[in-house]
Design a protein around this motif. Structure first.
Motif, PDB file in Angstrom:
ATOM      1  N   HIS A   1       0.854  -1.185   0.000  1.00 44.93           N
ATOM      2  CA  HIS A   1       0.000   0.000   0.000  1.00 44.93           C
ATOM      3  C   HIS A   1       0.891   1.235   0.000  1.00 44.93           C
ATOM      4  O   HIS A   1       1.880   1.316   0.754  1.00 44.93           O
TER       5      HIS A   1
ATOM      6  N   ASP B   1       0.509   4.062   1.229  1.00 45.06           N
ATOM      7  CA  ASP B   1       0.433   4.962   2.383  1.00 45.06           C
ATOM      8  C   ASP B   1       0.279   4.205   3.697  1.00 45.06           C
ATOM      9  O   ASP B   1      -0.171   4.767   4.681  1.00 45.06           O
ATOM     10  N   ALA B   2       0.590   2.895   3.721  1.00 42.94           N
ATOM     11  CA  ALA B   2       0.474   2.110   4.959  1.00 42.94           C
ATOM     12  C   ALA B   2       1.418   0.918   4.875  1.00 42.94           C
ATOM     13  O   ALA B   2       1.343   0.132   3.924  1.00 42.94           O
ATOM     14  N   ASP B   3       2.265   0.786   5.888  1.00 47.58           N
ATOM     15  CA  ASP B   3       3.268  -0.286   5.863  1.00 47.58           C
ATOM     16  C   ASP B   3       2.646  -1.671   6.032  1.00 47.58           C
ATOM     17  O   ASP B   3       3.167  -2.658   5.505  1.00 47.58           O
TER      18      ASP B   3
ATOM     19  N   LEU C   1      -0.424  -2.710   5.158  1.00 49.12           N
ATOM     20  CA  LEU C   1      -1.498  -3.018   4.224  1.00 49.12           C
ATOM     21  C   LEU C   1      -0.933  -3.372   2.856  1.00 49.12           C
ATOM     22  O   LEU C   1       0.149  -2.917   2.471  1.00 49.12           O
TER      23      LEU C   1
ATOM     24  N   VAL D   1      -8.036  -3.948  -0.659  1.00 52.26           N
ATOM     25  CA  VAL D   1      -6.998  -3.620   0.324  1.00 52.26           C
ATOM     26  C   VAL D   1      -7.087  -4.640   1.452  1.00 52.26           C
ATOM     27  O   VAL D   1      -8.165  -4.900   1.993  1.00 52.26           O
TER      28      VAL D   1
ATOM     29  N   ILE E   1      -9.578   3.000   1.468  1.00 54.21           N
ATOM     30  CA  ILE E   1      -8.788   2.770   2.672  1.00 54.21           C
ATOM     31  C   ILE E   1      -7.428   3.405   2.464  1.00 54.21           C
ATOM     32  O   ILE E   1      -6.656   2.992   1.593  1.00 54.21           O
ATOM     33  N   ARG E   2      -7.186   4.459   3.244  1.00 53.79           N
ATOM     34  CA  ARG E   2      -5.962   5.242   3.097  1.00 53.79           C
ATOM     35  C   ARG E   2      -5.791   5.721   1.660  1.00 53.79           C
ATOM     36  O   ARG E   2      -4.706   5.675   1.085  1.00 53.79           O
ATOM     37  N   GLY E   3      -6.902   6.151   1.049  1.00 55.62           N
ATOM     38  CA  GLY E   3      -6.840   6.724  -0.280  1.00 55.62           C
ATOM     39  C   GLY E   3      -6.845   5.725  -1.416  1.00 55.62           C
ATOM     40  O   GLY E   3      -6.803   6.127  -2.585  1.00 55.62           O
TER      41      GLY E   3
ATOM     42  N   SER F   1     -11.128  -0.014  -2.277  1.00 47.55           N
ATOM     43  CA  SER F   1     -11.202  -1.432  -1.945  1.00 47.55           C
ATOM     44  C   SER F   1     -12.612  -1.912  -2.235  1.00 47.55           C
ATOM     45  O   SER F   1     -13.596  -1.324  -1.782  1.00 47.55           O
TER      46      SER F   1
END
Length: 799
Positions: free
Chosen positions: A56, A58-60, A62, A78, A111-113, A116
């Motif tokens: 992802h 913007d997320a480690d 995900l 996601v 989800i975080r941009g 999903s």
């Protein structure tokens, strides 16, 4: 009791649908309480193939997955599961699906941009297990795009209510037997896994309490490997509402739920010396599997070794001797316990379990050897190990009941014609032994598991319920020609009339429990001892009520706690006492509670008005008059009871000893005890004390109005302030019963002009002439009689 359709089909060869099976269960007396289809919960979940997995942006923790659902249009999802990777197959919840574990409705979201289009699911989220460390991983041959419910084989779960008299149906196999007898399939023979016993049992097993534990069997299995149960076993236990624990524990539960036969597995390494079924010693304690410690007494049966108690027999095993993942050697125990002893122990300890439910109803005493062999074979097949020979201590009941059964009873008692051949087929399919020359030889031998069969009528019930209760014709009872005779008893008529009168007075009928907490019953107890139940529903329903007022007070409190402070409640019921000969004494009673505001505040009336003792008295007199009591002859006296305010309460009596009612304001101490706000007025009518009407005619005589006009005369008497006005009224009424038709108080005065210790009471006396008008001399004579009657009570005519 719950079970999956697959589990039922392990024992029943059938092509019947779930609906047909449920109809059959209801028809034979096993009421279906519900059917749960897991496939409905898994709607919207499909098998998906993960094509790509990228981090992802913007997320480690995900990943952004591209998944194929079989329709040729990959979806972006996601996912935060650590095991998500390209190439795997899992379960995808599409938008609109409802997650079974939490009820969340899935939808397309960011989800975080990152968009999903669903959720890859874990076993916990789909309520298929407890694993939540990652998403479900399916085999490579799982068909992409297929409904996961179809692939998983989600099975309908049926829940039935088994009545206490049918312990033989406390296992799935017993239910299958009944359905087979109904014609919904064929009962399969029990598959017994093959194994070879090797050597004598290394542990001494015995029963030192042949009454409480007539039979105690056991064997040792060495070299077992305890771990997780296979999927088929876990699914069956889950369908029954059981949580899989470990293979050895799950197999004992499987035997109990499948065949109604509880058993127990001990870790052999945790036992010392002989394993004995015996009476508990006074004060012995055991830490049960529910992690609670129980203190035992000599009336209880336990399983113990040289070190102490390991098992509350027939109810629950001990924590310190149970099997674990490290267990390698086990002692299997299967026994027959006295049902009454198990029930008494469970009630005394307040301990319930699936095993207790079966043992106290009565398990099959003929299934000990077969049950132990079945459990042994399953353990050897799934956990390995070497079983020893069986040790049999004692013997279970083995004398089968034989009943002479005439097939003609079925039409006489059951009301339905069933051929002799069909009756024989039904009984034999249920396990009864019927001779080849039946009914010439009428003897029918009952299976030992059928503890509920006591006589021929029970066999009629078995035949009729399997044949079909719906086939019993509805036949009207014979009726005598002419006008129907009344069937209501005088007591029933009395209660009906009072019920209507109370409702017409603005009261609301309440129905409260006949049981009370002990403290509440004691607060209203009279000189007679309470009836206290030995086996109450709960500790708050332990004593039979000595009065209807406690239940009504608690009802008024519940209303007030829920925002309804004004309650006008009445109830007609029974009070319960222990008579002098120790038997139950029930007394019909009417109770009334008036709580809250009688009238709300208003611009005309001013402040709100509460109920008072006179409101209670008025209701008591009105209802007593409805009941036919001689209201005009009643005396108002004290001694309403300690539950009433001493200065604002009284009793209504017919003579000094016969109390028909008590009324007044509830004592503040009583209000405090019941935690209810006052003031509250209460009434209690003792219907058993009301004298029966003597020689009542079928119809009332015709009313003839008097030909002459009534005459009224007023009298004012100075009387002692301690004198009840009612006594003065009765005295004046009795001065000349032929001429005086009514007397009423129209004024009461104390103050200036009235001597201290005295009160002025003014009466209006109504005189009714007969055939001729009163003459002055007659009126004077009547007046003198009234004054003389008042003088006997210490009254004097005011000048």
């Amino acid at each position: 009791m719950k079970f999956a359709l697959t589990w039922l089909k392990d024992y029943l060869d059938t092509t019947a649908t779930v609906a047909e099976i449920c109809d059959g269960l209801n028809a034979i007396g096993l009421e279906v309480e519900g059917v749960e289809d897991p496939a409905e919960k898994l709607a919207g979940f499909r098998i998906a193939h993960v094509l790509t997995a990228a981090r992802h942006p913007d997320a480690d923790k995900l990943q952004v997955l591209t998944v194929d659902t079989g329709d040729g249009q990959p979806l972006q999802v996601v996912c935060g599961a650590p095991n998500a990777r390209a190439g795997m197959k899992g379960v995808l919840g599409l938008p609109g699906a409802v997650v079974p574990a939490n009820g969340m409705v899935l939808r397309k979201s960011a989800i975080r941009g990152v968009e999903s289009n669903g959720m890859m699911c874990s076993t916990r989220e789909l309520e298929l297990g407890e694993d939540h460390d990652g998403i479900i991983e399916l085999p490579e041959d799982a068909p992409v795009g297929t409904s996961f419910a179809d692939y998983h084989g989600a099975d309908p779960v049926i829940e039935v209510a088994v009545t206490p008299n049918r312990p033989d149906c406390m296992g799935v196999h017993g239910i299958a037997r009944d359905l087979a007898a109904k014609g919904l399939g064929t009962l399969k023979p029990i598959t017994m896994p093959a194994f070879s016993a090797s050597g004598a049992c290394p542990v001494e097993i015995r029963t030192d309490d042949p009454e409480g534990c007539p039979a105690f069997y056991g064997r040792v299995i060495t070299g077992v490997t305890n771990g997780a149960s296979p999927e088929w076993l876990q699914q069956r236990l889950k369908s029954a509402g059981q949580r899989p624990i470990s293979l050895l524990v799950d197999l004992t539960n499987y035997l109990m739920l499948g065949f109604g036969r509880p058993a127990h597995a001990y870790d052999l390494a945790k036992l010392s010396g002989a394993v004995v079924a015996r009476r508990a010693r006074d004060g012995e304690e055991v830490l049960a599997l529910n992690e609670k410690t129980y203190t035992l007494d000599p009336a209880m049966v336990v399983i113990a070794d040289d070190t102490g108690v390991h098992d509350i027999a027939g109810i629950m095993g001990g924590e310190h001797s149970g099997v674990s993942e490290t267990t390698t050697d086990v002692l299997l125990e299967i026994a027959y316990f006295d049902p009454a002893r198990i029930g008494a122990t469970g009630r005394k300890l307040g301990l319930s379990s699936d095993a207790r439910t079966r043992f106290e109803r009565g398990v099959d005493p003929a299934f000990l050897d077969a049950g132990l062999d079945l459990l042994t074979g399953l353990i050897v097949d799934l956990a390995g190990g070497t079983p020893s020979e069986v040790i049999r201590a004692g013997s279970p009941p083995s004398e089968a009941k034989v009943i002479a059964f005439d097939p003609a009873l079925t039409i006489r008692l059951g009301g339905v014609a069933v051929s002799e051949a069909e009756q024989k087929r039904i009984l034999e399919s249920l396990g009864f032994s019927v001779g080849a020359d039946w009914p010439k030889n009428p003897d029918v031998t009952c299976p030992l598991r059928r503890h509920d069969i006591e006589g021929p009528a029970d066999l009629v019930e078995e035949v009729v319920r399997i044949h079909g209760l719906d086939k019993v014709a509805s036949v009207a009872l014979p009726r005598i020609e002419g006008v129907a005779r009344p069937t209501a008893t005088p007591q029933q008529k009395l209660e009906r009339g009072l019920r209507r009168a109370a409702a017409a007075s603005g009261l609301n009928e309440a129905v409260t429990w006949s049981f009370l907490p002990t403290w509440a019953a004691e607060h209203f107890a009279s000189d007679q001892p309470l009836w206290v139940l030995a086996n109450p529903i709960s500790e708050d329903m332990k004593a039979m009520r000595p009065s209807l007022l406690p239940g009504l007070l608690m009802a008024a409190k519940r209303n007030a706690d829920r925002g309804a402070p004004a309650s006008r409640l009445f109830e007609i019921g029974r009070r319960y006492f222990r008579s002098s000969d120790g038997l139950s004494d029930e007394k019909p009673t009417l109770g009334i509670v008036l709580a809250g505001e009688k009238a709300p505040r208003g611009w005309q009336s001013g402040k709100a008005k509460s109920f008072d003792a006179f409101d209670a008295k008025a209701l008591a007199l009105a209802l007593l008059e409805t009941a036919g009591a001689p209201v005009a002859n009643l005396m108002v006296m004290g001694e309403a009871g300690s539950q009433f305010h001493p200065g604002q309460s009284a009793t209504l009596r017919l003579g000094p000893k016969v109390v028909l009612a008590r009324f007044g304001m509830v004592h503040p101490a009583t209000l405090k005890a019941f935690d209810v706000d006052g003031p509250i007025a209460a009434v209690e009518l003792f219907l058993d004390a009301i004298p029966a009407k003597k020689g009542a005619a079928f119809a009332r005589p015709g009313f003839t109005p008097p030909a002459l006009q009534a005459v009224t005369r007023d009298f004012a008497f100075l009387v002692p302030e301690s004198l009840a006005a009612g006594d003065l009224v009765r005295a004046a009424q009795g001065a000349d019963k032929a001429a005086i038709t009514s007397v009423r108080v129209f004024d009461v005065f104390a103050g200036q002009g009235v001597p201290e210790g005295k009160v002025s009471i003014a009466l209006e006396v109504t005189l009714q002439p007969g055939e001729a008008s009163f003459k002055d001399a007659e009126l004077k004579a009547i007046a003198e009689k009234v004054v003389a009657a008042a003088a006997k009570l210490g009254g004097e005519l005011r000048g």
